[in-house]
Enzyme design. Sequence first.
Site, PDB file in Angstrom:
ATOM      1  N   ASP A   1       1.763 -86.440  56.888  1.00 45.55           N
ATOM      2  CA  ASP A   1       1.200 -85.466  57.817  1.00 45.55           C
ATOM      3  C   ASP A   1       1.290 -84.095  57.155  1.00 45.55           C
ATOM      4  O   ASP A   1       2.139 -83.865  56.282  1.00 45.55           O
ATOM      5  CB  ASP A   1       1.992 -85.500  59.121  1.00 45.55           C
ATOM      6  CG  ASP A   1       1.660 -84.356  60.045  1.00 45.55           C
ATOM      7  OD1 ASP A   1       0.473 -84.169  60.372  1.00 45.55           O
ATOM      8  OD2 ASP A   1       2.594 -83.612  60.418  1.00 45.55           O
TER       9      ASP A   1
ATOM     10  N   ASP B   1       0.786 -80.489  58.921  1.00 44.90           N
ATOM     11  CA  ASP B   1       1.338 -79.340  59.646  1.00 44.90           C
ATOM     12  C   ASP B   1       2.801 -79.560  60.014  1.00 44.90           C
ATOM     13  O   ASP B   1       3.157 -80.536  60.684  1.00 44.90           O
ATOM     14  CB  ASP B   1       0.530 -79.087  60.914  1.00 44.90           C
ATOM     15  CG  ASP B   1      -0.914 -78.732  60.614  1.00 44.90           C
ATOM     16  OD1 ASP B   1      -1.203 -78.363  59.468  1.00 44.90           O
ATOM     17  OD2 ASP B   1      -1.750 -78.841  61.533  1.00 44.90           O
TER      18      ASP B   1
END
Length: 320
Positions: free
Chosen positions: A73, A75
């Site tokens: 991922d 962010d």
Amino acid sequence: MAALGWLTPRRRSATARSVLAGEAAAEAARKTSQEQQELEELHGLLAAPSGKPAEPEPAFPVVGDDRAAAFFDLDNTVMQGAAIFHFGRGLYKRKFFQRQELARFAWQQAWFRLAGVEDPEHMQDARESALSIVKGHRVSELMSIGEEIYDEYMAERIWPGTRALAQAHLDAGQKVWLVTAAPVETATIIARRLGLTGALGTVAESVDGVYTGKLVGEPLHGPAKAEAVRALAAAEGLDLDRCAAYSDSHNDIPMLSLVGHPYAINPDAKLRRYAREREWRLRDYRTGRKAAKVGIPAAAGVGAIAGGTAAAMALHRRRR
């Protein structure tokens, strides 16, 4: 969008739009990765990012295991904050939208980070606003601007600890992919700058190199991320039980649950609880001061400031 002929039929519990978004992201990721490899071979420049790799867990990553890969991922996992927020700052600087729209966008971003949950109305507004900004612009234009914005706002916000984890997989000869709700173009720039294999991100429709203002499927978020990883793994011949995934957000539990080696990185409260119950590995690269603000001892190695991605799509309409 080209036909997805390299995908095999299968049953899935996700919605049809999640499947479409995931497959579109996987196809876009493979295409950009192949193009980047061809470009590097043409110039004789294979990516060699700096920085020391993290010491891997015993026997993991497994050196030479070409059926394993890692999915990160973006962010608050790889980068502090939301990539699309930093991208929005760059677009505002270039007069793509007005001051009051920037303020509204910033408020939504702040609310999301504090609350740790995603308001459906915010997400719908975010999707429509982001699409209205890029509609009518050329893909090449946004890619060029994205390169500049990375240097201005993103380069110094990469978590060294997570970057070292990614490098450990690269050093083991494995492919490493970003998986994010941010636009695939932005994600691809970040992946290339970090020397990663490529990126799976939200795919905005374009015709003749111009954005139409529509999405292919839906934002690459939650179940759609899992579908993207599943599709890419099928296309690349990966064994998901031998793969790893890394995220800060409980929204990515579907993706984390797909692989044999899930990691909670800078986890929010829900993911921290879920990971502990299942004895997943935890890593926290935030400062002790930041962890203390949410009432969690720094020594515990976990935190509760939410990450996530889809609410960060809240860019607002450009000036007409």
